[in-house]
Design a protein around this motif. Structure first.
Motif, short mmCIF file in Angstrom:
data_model
loop_
_atom_site.label_atom_id
_atom_site.label_comp_id
_atom_site.label_asym_id
_atom_site.label_seq_id
_atom_site.Cartn_x
_atom_site.Cartn_y
_atom_site.Cartn_z
N THR A 163 40.68 33.73 37.54
CA THR A 163 40.86 35.09 37.03
C THR A 163 40.58 36.08 38.14
O THR A 163 39.86 35.80 39.09
N ARG A 164 41.15 37.25 38.00
CA ARG A 164 40.96 38.30 39.01
C ARG A 164 39.60 38.95 38.82
O ARG A 164 39.11 39.08 37.72
N ASN A 165 39.03 39.36 39.93
CA ASN A 165 37.75 40.04 39.90
C ASN A 165 38.01 41.55 39.94
O ASN A 165 38.57 42.07 40.91
N ALA A 166 37.58 42.25 38.91
CA ALA A 166 37.85 43.69 38.82
C ALA A 166 37.14 44.46 39.92
O ALA A 166 37.61 45.52 40.34
N TYR A 167 36.02 43.95 40.42
CA TYR A 167 35.29 44.64 41.48
C TYR A 167 36.16 44.79 42.73
O TYR A 167 36.24 45.86 43.32
N PHE A 168 36.82 43.72 43.13
CA PHE A 168 37.66 43.78 44.34
C PHE A 168 38.92 44.60 44.11
O PHE A 168 39.39 45.29 45.02
N ASP A 169 39.48 44.53 42.92
CA ASP A 169 40.64 45.37 42.61
C ASP A 169 40.28 46.85 42.67
O ASP A 169 41.03 47.65 43.22
#
Length: 58
Positions: free
Chosen positions: A3-9
């Motif tokens: 899953t994608r990490n919202a912090y890096f996005d």
């Protein structure tokens, strides 16, 4: 699949916004010392952080 990490996005979004903002204020950087300081502050760190993030994901 991971899953994608919202912090890096969100970090990438802020950096992209700072690049756009830095280009928007570039015509005004000679008018005042404050604008010049903001411009230099943005362009000192945004590219190294982009490189670190790209290296982390490669």
């Amino acid at each position: 699949m991971n899953t994608r990490n919202a912090y890096f996005d969100n970090a990438k979004f802020v950096l992209i916004f700072l690049v756009v903002f830095g280009h928007m204020i570039s015509p005004y950087r000679t008018d005042s010392n404050g604008m010049l300081s903001i411009y230099h502050f943005i362009f000192i760190f945004h590219m190294p952080v982009f490189i670190l993030l790209a290296g982390y994901f490669s």
